[in-house]
Design a protein around this motif. Structure first.
Motif, PDB file in Angstrom:
ATOM      1  N   ARG A 193       6.044  10.353 -18.800  1.00 42.38           N
ATOM      2  CA  ARG A 193       7.061   9.571 -18.999  1.00 42.38           C
ATOM      3  C   ARG A 193       6.885   8.291 -18.181  1.00 42.38           C
ATOM      4  NH1 ARG A 193      12.687  11.925 -19.261  1.00 42.38           N
ATOM      5  NH2 ARG A 193      13.513   9.770 -19.219  1.00 42.38           N
ATOM      6  N   LEU A 194       6.711   8.585 -16.744  1.00 41.71           N
ATOM      7  CA  LEU A 194       6.730   7.478 -15.686  1.00 41.71           C
ATOM      8  C   LEU A 194       5.358   6.488 -15.837  1.00 41.71           C
ATOM      9  CD1 LEU A 194       7.430   6.130 -12.951  1.00 41.71           C
ATOM     10  CD2 LEU A 194       6.025   7.793 -11.839  1.00 41.71           C
ATOM     11  N   GLU A 195       4.141   7.072 -16.023  1.00 46.97           N
ATOM     12  CA  GLU A 195       2.989   6.626 -16.511  1.00 46.97           C
ATOM     13  C   GLU A 195       3.128   5.695 -17.736  1.00 46.97           C
ATOM     14  OE1 GLU A 195      -0.080   9.473 -16.722  1.00 46.97           O
ATOM     15  OE2 GLU A 195       0.173   9.795 -14.496  1.00 46.97           O
ATOM     16  N   GLU A 196       3.828   6.264 -18.928  1.00 53.65           N
ATOM     17  CA  GLU A 196       3.984   5.520 -20.015  1.00 53.65           C
ATOM     18  C   GLU A 196       4.921   4.291 -19.864  1.00 53.65           C
ATOM     19  OE1 GLU A 196       5.740   6.161 -24.623  1.00 53.65           O
ATOM     20  OE2 GLU A 196       5.666   7.954 -23.116  1.00 53.65           O
ATOM     21  N   ALA A 197       5.927   4.383 -19.179  1.00 59.51           N
ATOM     22  CA  ALA A 197       6.780   3.306 -18.896  1.00 59.51           C
ATOM     23  C   ALA A 197       6.101   2.292 -18.242  1.00 59.51           C
ATOM     24  CB  ALA A 197       8.075   3.705 -18.181  1.00 59.51           C
ATOM     25  N   ILE A 198       5.469   2.660 -17.237  1.00 60.86           N
ATOM     26  CA  ILE A 198       4.853   1.403 -16.374  1.00 60.86           C
ATOM     27  C   ILE A 198       3.570   0.767 -17.169  1.00 60.86           C
ATOM     28  CG2 ILE A 198       3.181   1.299 -14.131  1.00 60.86           C
ATOM     29  CD1 ILE A 198       5.917   1.561 -13.696  1.00 60.86           C
ATOM     30  N   ALA A 199       2.834   1.698 -17.947  1.00 60.12           N
ATOM     31  CA  ALA A 199       1.810   1.210 -18.841  1.00 60.12           C
ATOM     32  C   ALA A 199       2.228   0.192 -19.830  1.00 60.12           C
ATOM     33  CB  ALA A 199       1.027   2.173 -19.556  1.00 60.12           C
ATOM     34  N   ARG A 212       9.813   3.247  -8.334  1.00 57.79           N
ATOM     35  CA  ARG A 212       8.488   3.885  -9.005  1.00 57.79           C
ATOM     36  C   ARG A 212       7.803   4.824  -7.627  1.00 57.79           C
ATOM     37  NH1 ARG A 212       2.775   2.829  -9.270  1.00 57.79           N
ATOM     38  NH2 ARG A 212       3.025   0.862  -8.257  1.00 57.79           N
ATOM     39  N   LYS A 213       7.816   4.211  -6.676  1.00 65.83           N
ATOM     40  CA  LYS A 213       7.355   4.846  -5.554  1.00 65.83           C
ATOM     41  C   LYS A 213       8.256   6.205  -5.086  1.00 65.83           C
ATOM     42  CE  LYS A 213       5.696   5.943  -1.288  1.00 65.83           C
ATOM     43  NZ  LYS A 213       4.338   6.915  -1.347  1.00 65.83           N
ATOM     44  N   LEU A 214       9.559   6.030  -5.274  1.00 67.38           N
ATOM     45  CA  LEU A 214      10.521   7.071  -5.017  1.00 67.38           C
ATOM     46  C   LEU A 214      10.460   8.270  -6.084  1.00 67.38           C
ATOM     47  CD1 LEU A 214      14.243   5.441  -3.962  1.00 67.38           C
ATOM     48  CD2 LEU A 214      12.673   6.963  -2.690  1.00 67.38           C
ATOM     49  N   LEU A 215      10.294   7.695  -7.258  1.00 67.43           N
ATOM     50  CA  LEU A 215      10.217   8.600  -8.388  1.00 67.43           C
ATOM     51  C   LEU A 215       8.926   9.610  -8.143  1.00 67.43           C
ATOM     52  CD1 LEU A 215      11.338   6.844 -11.654  1.00 67.43           C
ATOM     53  CD2 LEU A 215      11.920   9.142 -11.074  1.00 67.43           C
ATOM     54  N   ASN A 216       7.729   8.748  -8.225  1.00 67.64           N
ATOM     55  CA  ASN A 216       6.448   9.378  -7.973  1.00 67.64           C
ATOM     56  C   ASN A 216       6.361  10.603  -7.110  1.00 67.64           C
ATOM     57  OD1 ASN A 216       3.759   9.398  -9.005  1.00 67.64           O
ATOM     58  ND2 ASN A 216       3.121   8.866  -6.918  1.00 67.64           N
ATOM     59  N   ASP A 217       6.977  10.239  -5.806  1.00 67.09           N
ATOM     60  CA  ASP A 217       7.184  11.117  -4.565  1.00 67.09           C
ATOM     61  C   ASP A 217       7.824  12.321  -5.005  1.00 67.09           C
ATOM     62  OD1 ASP A 217       5.593   9.702  -3.062  1.00 67.09           O
ATOM     63  OD2 ASP A 217       6.977   8.658  -2.091  1.00 67.09           O
ATOM     64  N   VAL A 277       0.889  -1.136  -0.047  1.00 68.95           N
ATOM     65  CA  VAL A 277      -0.141   0.030  -0.068  1.00 68.95           C
ATOM     66  C   VAL A 277       0.790   1.208  -0.165  1.00 68.95           C
ATOM     67  CG1 VAL A 277      -1.798   1.429   1.404  1.00 68.95           C
ATOM     68  CG2 VAL A 277      -1.990  -1.145   1.032  1.00 68.95           C
ATOM     69  N   LYS A 278       1.976   1.381   0.845  1.00 64.22           N
ATOM     70  CA  LYS A 278       2.986   2.380   0.700  1.00 64.22           C
ATOM     71  C   LYS A 278       3.351   2.697  -0.561  1.00 64.22           C
ATOM     72  CE  LYS A 278       4.235   2.155   5.518  1.00 64.22           C
ATOM     73  NZ  LYS A 278       5.342   2.010   6.399  1.00 64.22           N
ATOM     74  N   ALA A 279       3.933   1.524  -1.390  1.00 65.05           N
ATOM     75  CA  ALA A 279       4.299   1.690  -2.763  1.00 65.05           C
ATOM     76  C   ALA A 279       3.588   2.185  -3.825  1.00 65.05           C
ATOM     77  CB  ALA A 279       5.104   0.439  -3.047  1.00 65.05           C
ATOM     78  N   ALA A 280       1.996   2.000  -3.447  1.00 64.97           N
ATOM     79  CA  ALA A 280       1.148   2.068  -4.438  1.00 64.97           C
ATOM     80  C   ALA A 280       0.902   3.945  -4.543  1.00 64.97           C
ATOM     81  CB  ALA A 280      -0.314   1.786  -3.977  1.00 64.97           C
ATOM     82  N   ASP A 281       0.741   3.955  -5.939  1.00 66.07           N
ATOM     83  CA  ASP A 281       0.582   5.366  -6.154  1.00 66.07           C
ATOM     84  C   ASP A 281      -0.587   6.133  -5.671  1.00 66.07           C
ATOM     85  OD1 ASP A 281       0.144   7.271  -9.573  1.00 66.07           O
ATOM     86  OD2 ASP A 281       0.744   8.012  -7.333  1.00 66.07           O
TER      87      ASP A 281
END
Length: 391
Positions: free
Chosen positions: A273-279, A249-254, A180-184
């Motif tokens: 860019r982050l969303e595209e890579a994960i998608a 991903r969590k670090l980047l998003n934060d 849950v902590k790692a979730a966006d």
């Protein structure tokens, strides 16, 4: 106050130490029976012996209401065992016993490995799905299963069966809390905070020695900053690839979100860019290793963006205005970088001199600022067809 009602927070337990009867008794105990997020029921601790009075009070209600009053412990235990079996099956082929009985260091290692295991299984399940919603459900399957398990456990936590599996449920909850902590998300929900507090109070994980949590997760670098070349290189070499991916991903998003209040354009570009890579990763277009490399490259670009102002001679605030002006390449072609820097400086100077405390809430104040911005853009010849978007 409890009998007449007031705006109280969610309440789980009521201790009764005075005699009550009839509807007064029913109203009192009803204060803790509200289902709320991960709270499936309430608990009444009876110090005086109200059982007979409660039966008499229930007699005033209909047969259907009487049947709904209270939860049979045997049914609650059966529900607990059923949901426990579901979660256990998700760890089929993985030995998590060290997470229950090992030393503090062994427990942390088991937690990291369990997290990596679940992330890998959920990614595999999501890759087999073609529907977007089904993929999303696959990535939440473990979290939802443990939430259902936690609710079932809460209904019969005083039973012998619940006591026997308490540590195992606590381990599953700890893995879920890490996911849950790692979730966006923009923040931790009250339910998750409550769950974390309960885990601490219940001593689900007890420590009697100093443990290096980085080495337990497979890292040795003392600097876990997203700006550290050493950390990024180490993440790329981690054996637990799924865990590394979620952590980065969590670090980047934060990091990207922390910049959102100061530079809208830059935040939007990095977020896309982050969303595209994960998608692309979720649609099997790239592997775990490849998406990890893309995120590491993105992390380096985010780091470089911090020092961009120093290189161009602009303050961070001026960089934000410059990015808004240069968001359209046509404006850069027409005016050039130097002219856009001058406009950015002029905009910052003009807005600081005219902004009011409540500008974000008053339409008249915002309109005045828009006029000021347009006047400065026209003064320096900013392309009229791009003006509205820039403003």
């Amino acid at each position: 106050m409890w009998l007449t009602g007031f705006d109280s927070p969610s309440t789980h337990t009521m201790y009764i130490d005075k005699p009550m009867r009839g509807h007064g008794l029913m109203q009192a105990i009803a204060r803790v029976n509200r289902v709320f997020r991960d709270k499936p029921a309430g608990l009444i601790v009876d110090y005086i012996g109200i059982a007979q009075n409660l039966k008499s009070a229930l007699g005033q209600y209909s047969k259907a209401d009487q049947e709904q009053a209270g939860i049979d412990e045997a049914e609650a235990v059966a529900a607990l065992l059923e949901r426990l079996d579901v979660v256990r099956s998700m760890f089929h082929g993985f030995d998590y016993s060290a997470g229950l009985t090992g030393t503090p260091h062994q427990r942390l290692v088991a937690l990291a490995e369990a997290l990596n295991w679940i992330l890998a299984r959920q990614d595999e399940a999501a890759q087999r799905e073609t529907d977007k919603e089904a993929k999303k459900a696959s990535h939440r399957r473990y979290q939802d299963a443990v939430l259902a398990l936690s609710k079932a456990f809460a209904l019969c936590s005083a039973s012998d069966t619940a006591r026997d599996v308490r540590d195992e449920v606590g381990f599953f909850q700890t893995v879920r809390a890490a996911m849950v902590k790692a979730a966006d998300s923009s923040g931790t929900s009250a339910a998750d905070r409550d769950l974390a507090i309960r885990q601490i109070v219940n001593a689900a994980v007890a420590s009697t020695e100093i443990v290096d949590i980085l080495s337990a997760a497979g890292l040795s670098s003392p600097d876990i900053s997203i700006l550290s070349d050493e950390f990024l290189a180490e993440v790329g070499q981690m054996q637990k690839k799924n865990l590394a991916l979620e952590a980065l991903r969590k670090l980047l998003n934060d990091e990207i979100r922390s910049r959102s209040k100061s530079n809208v354009i830059e935040t939007r570009k990095f977020s896309e860019r982050l969303e595209e890579a994960i998608a692309r990763y979720h649609t099997n277009a790239i592997s775990t290793v490849e998406v990890l490399q893309e995120l590491i490259a993105l992390a380096k670009d985010v780091r470089d963006a911090r020092s961009r102002g120093e290189e161009t001679g602009l303050t961070p605030e001026e960089v934000a205005f410059y990015d808004a002006l240069a968001d359209n390449q046509s404006a850069v072609d027409v005016l050039g970088n130097d002219q856009l820097k001058i406009i950015a400086h002029e905009l910052l100077k003009g807005l600081k001199a005219n902004v009011s405390i409540d500008w974000a809430h008053r339409d008249s104040a915002r309109a005045r600022l828009r006029v000021l911005v347009k006047r400065i853009l026209r003064k320096y010849g900013y392309p009229p067809d791009l003006e509205d978007a820039a403003v």
